[in-house]
Enzyme design. Structure first.
Site, PDB file in Angstrom:
ATOM      1  N   TYR A 191      -2.270  -0.449  10.222  1.00  0.00           N
ATOM      2  CA  TYR A 191      -2.214  -0.680   8.771  1.00  0.00           C
ATOM      3  C   TYR A 191      -0.883  -0.163   8.212  1.00  0.00           C
ATOM      4  O   TYR A 191      -0.200  -0.855   7.447  1.00  0.00           O
ATOM      5  CB  TYR A 191      -3.408   0.027   8.119  1.00  0.00           C
ATOM      6  CG  TYR A 191      -3.610  -0.286   6.652  1.00  0.00           C
ATOM      7  CD1 TYR A 191      -4.092  -1.527   6.249  1.00  0.00           C
ATOM      8  CD2 TYR A 191      -3.354   0.667   5.673  1.00  0.00           C
ATOM      9  CE1 TYR A 191      -4.296  -1.814   4.909  1.00  0.00           C
ATOM     10  CE2 TYR A 191      -3.559   0.393   4.332  1.00  0.00           C
ATOM     11  CZ  TYR A 191      -4.039  -0.849   3.951  1.00  0.00           C
ATOM     12  OH  TYR A 191      -4.245  -1.131   2.624  1.00  0.00           O
ATOM     13  N   SER A 239       0.861  -1.196   0.000  1.00  0.00           N
ATOM     14  CA  SER A 239       0.000   0.000   0.000  1.00  0.00           C
ATOM     15  C   SER A 239       0.888   1.232   0.000  1.00  0.00           C
ATOM     16  O   SER A 239       2.045   1.159   0.439  1.00  0.00           O
ATOM     17  CB  SER A 239      -0.872   0.001   1.268  1.00  0.00           C
ATOM     18  OG  SER A 239      -1.511   1.249   1.454  1.00  0.00           O
TER      19      SER A 239
HETATM   20  N1  LIG Z   1      -8.504  -0.696  -2.340  1.00  0.00           N
HETATM   21  C1  LIG Z   1      -7.493   0.116  -2.111  1.00  0.00           C
HETATM   22  O1  LIG Z   1      -7.602   1.335  -2.336  1.00  0.00           O
HETATM   23  C2  LIG Z   1      -6.213  -0.440  -1.571  1.00  0.00           C
HETATM   24  C3  LIG Z   1      -5.133   0.449  -1.429  1.00  0.00           C
HETATM   25  C4  LIG Z   1      -3.923  -0.057  -0.951  1.00  0.00           C
HETATM   26  C5  LIG Z   1      -3.794  -1.393  -0.622  1.00  0.00           C
HETATM   27  N2  LIG Z   1      -4.869  -2.229  -0.754  1.00  0.00           N
HETATM   28  C6  LIG Z   1      -4.655  -3.632  -0.389  1.00  0.00           C
HETATM   29  O2  LIG Z   1      -5.199  -4.478  -1.376  1.00  0.00           O
HETATM   30  C7  LIG Z   1      -5.458  -5.764  -0.805  1.00  0.00           C
HETATM   31  C8  LIG Z   1      -6.818  -6.249  -1.287  1.00  0.00           C
HETATM   32  O3  LIG Z   1      -7.810  -5.396  -0.732  1.00  0.00           O
HETATM   33  P1  LIG Z   1      -9.038  -4.845  -1.598  1.00  0.00           P
HETATM   34  O4  LIG Z   1      -8.853  -3.391  -1.745  1.00  0.00           O
HETATM   35  O5  LIG Z   1      -9.239  -5.681  -2.801  1.00  0.00           O
HETATM   36  O6  LIG Z   1     -10.224  -5.029  -0.546  1.00  0.00           O
HETATM   37  P2  LIG Z   1     -11.406  -6.085  -0.448  1.00  0.00           P
HETATM   38  O7  LIG Z   1     -11.957  -5.873   0.918  1.00  0.00           O
HETATM   39  O8  LIG Z   1     -12.311  -5.949  -1.615  1.00  0.00           O
HETATM   40  O9  LIG Z   1     -10.679  -7.500  -0.541  1.00  0.00           O
HETATM   41  C9  LIG Z   1      -9.958  -8.034   0.537  1.00  0.00           C
HETATM   42  C10 LIG Z   1     -10.288  -9.513   0.624  1.00  0.00           C
HETATM   43  O10 LIG Z   1      -9.481 -10.090   1.674  1.00  0.00           O
HETATM   44  C11 LIG Z   1     -10.311 -10.980   2.367  1.00  0.00           C
HETATM   45  N3  LIG Z   1      -9.824 -11.218   3.727  1.00  0.00           N
HETATM   46  C12 LIG Z   1      -9.820 -10.344   4.763  1.00  0.00           C
HETATM   47  N4  LIG Z   1      -9.363 -10.945   5.867  1.00  0.00           N
HETATM   48  C13 LIG Z   1      -9.063 -12.231   5.509  1.00  0.00           C
HETATM   49  C14 LIG Z   1      -8.567 -13.336   6.210  1.00  0.00           C
HETATM   50  N5  LIG Z   1      -8.299 -13.258   7.533  1.00  0.00           N
HETATM   51  N6  LIG Z   1      -8.381 -14.509   5.553  1.00  0.00           N
HETATM   52  C15 LIG Z   1      -8.677 -14.601   4.232  1.00  0.00           C
HETATM   53  N7  LIG Z   1      -9.162 -13.578   3.517  1.00  0.00           N
HETATM   54  C16 LIG Z   1      -9.351 -12.405   4.149  1.00  0.00           C
HETATM   55  C17 LIG Z   1     -11.675 -10.328   2.385  1.00  0.00           C
HETATM   56  O11 LIG Z   1     -12.719 -11.262   2.691  1.00  0.00           O
HETATM   57  C18 LIG Z   1     -11.752  -9.759   0.981  1.00  0.00           C
HETATM   58  O12 LIG Z   1     -12.329 -10.685   0.076  1.00  0.00           O
HETATM   59  C19 LIG Z   1      -5.338  -5.579   0.704  1.00  0.00           C
HETATM   60  O13 LIG Z   1      -4.105  -6.117   1.150  1.00  0.00           O
HETATM   61  C20 LIG Z   1      -5.338  -4.082   0.884  1.00  0.00           C
HETATM   62  O14 LIG Z   1      -4.650  -3.667   2.046  1.00  0.00           O
HETATM   63  C21 LIG Z   1      -6.065  -1.782  -1.218  1.00  0.00           C
END
Ligand SMILES: NC(=O)c1ccc[n+]([C@@H]2O[C@H](COP(=O)([O-])OP(=O)(O)OC[C@H]3O[C@@H](n4cnc5c(N)ncnc54)[C@H](O)[C@@H]3O)[C@@H](O)[C@H]2O)c1
Length: 270
Positions: free
Chosen positions: A165, A152
């Site tokens: 985070y 991130s």
């Molecule tokens: N969306 C953004 O703007 C953004 C920015 C920076 C980083 N990220 C990172 O991207 C990655 C994916 O997130 P996203 O944005 O797609 O969000 P999202 O919430 O759509 O997807 C995250 C997924 O992880 C799963 N998850 C959470 N805890 C879990 C666990 N204990 N075991 C198994 N699965 C688990 C959730 O059920 C979900 O399906 C994350 O690591 C997040 O920190 C996202």
């Protein structure tokens, strides 16, 4: 535990590609970025082991050769289950790992609950390490493999109200560089993406309840839009493919240029 999507039904439009016959593990695959990664891998011919807590979301993944393991990535036994599932469907191989599952808990640092700190670390950092080590042992044996960690901007900078985070994602960047350095000798590459603002399950509530704040962040992005999961999946798949064969230890900001802008300036400041 290991379930298989019904084969054939959706495979007719599949474009074959870089991942033909490759075995890939994706965590956090039921939603957002992980879902886009899993479905694009399938479209490019991979055999995919998709993990998430959300069994219903896993069941909705579109594509051939997607095998699902519904379990909590923070539970230590899950790492072994994923290796077992992948080596079973992949005849002993694992070519690519996408360490993507992550959560954010918000709140001021001075009152941040230790249990929230622990949960964020368990999922975002400890689990990523544990899965990398478990999968890495297979990759070391086969003398090849690629690992992609979803970090991130919070892994490179401070952001407010998200202390656990921020620390967990800085740790994930360190994990990326440390493993890249140690495992290069085994033919294993390790890279990370840092997604900028990307419309996923993680920010559904923000977009619905505070659309002004979302559009304000879009306006402060040099490319003038938020990202979509396929933006992240495209870079993630590239970095774990043979096209990036000489790239390791890199942390790629996939953020419409946000990281290039010093935060003291508005994007159109004159
Ligand atoms: N969306 C953004 O703007 C953004 C920015 C920076 C980083 N990220 C990172 O991207 C990655 C994916 O997130 P996203 O944005 O797609 O969000 P999202 O919430 O759509 O997807 C995250 C997924 O992880 C799963 N998850 C959470 N805890 C879990 C666990 N204990 N075991 C198994 N699965 C688990 C959730 O059920 C979900 O399906 C994350 O690591 C997040 O920190 C996202």
């Amino acid at each position: 535990m290991l379930e298989r999507n019904s084969p054939g039904v959706r495979s007719s439009n599949r474009t074959r590609g870089r991942y033909e016959g490759r075995v890939a593990v994706v965590t956090g695959a039921a939603s957002g970025i992980g879902k886009a990664i899993a479905e694009q891998l399938s479209a490019e011919g991979a055999i995919v082991v998709a993990n998430d807590l959300n069994a219903e979301g896993l069941g909705q993944l579109q594509g051939a050769n997607i095998h699902t393991v519904a379990s909590d990535i923070a539970v230590p036994a899950t790492a072994g289950q994923l290796v077992e599932a992948a080596t079973t469907v992949g005849a002993g191989r694992i070519d690519a790992l996408f360490n993507n599952a992550g959560i954010s808990v918000n709140g001021p640092a001075e009152t941040f609950a230790m249990e929230d700190w622990r949960r964020v670390m368990d999922i975002n950092l400890d689990a990523a390490f544990r899965v990398a080590i478990a999968v890495g042992q297979v990759m070391i044996e086969q003398r090849s493999g690629a690992i992609l960690n979803t970090a991130s901007p919070a892994g490179m900078f401070g952001i407010p109200n998200s202390i656990a985070y921020v620390v967990s994602k800085h740790g994930l960047v360190g994990l990326t560089r440390g493993l890249a350095v140690e495992w290069g000798q085994h033919g294993i590459r390790v890279n990370a993406i840092c997604p900028g603002l990307t419309a996923t399950g993680m920010n559904t509530q923000l977009r619905a309840e505070r659309p002004g704040r979302w559009s304000d962040r879009e306006a402060r992005t040099p490319l003038r839009r938020g990202g979509v999961p396929s933006d992240q999946a495209a870079t993630a798949l590239f970095l774990n493919s043979d096209e990036a064969a000489y790239t390791t230890g890199q942390v790629a900001a996939v953020d419409g240029g946000q990281h290039a802008l010093y935060s003291g300036y508005a994007v159109a400041f004159r």
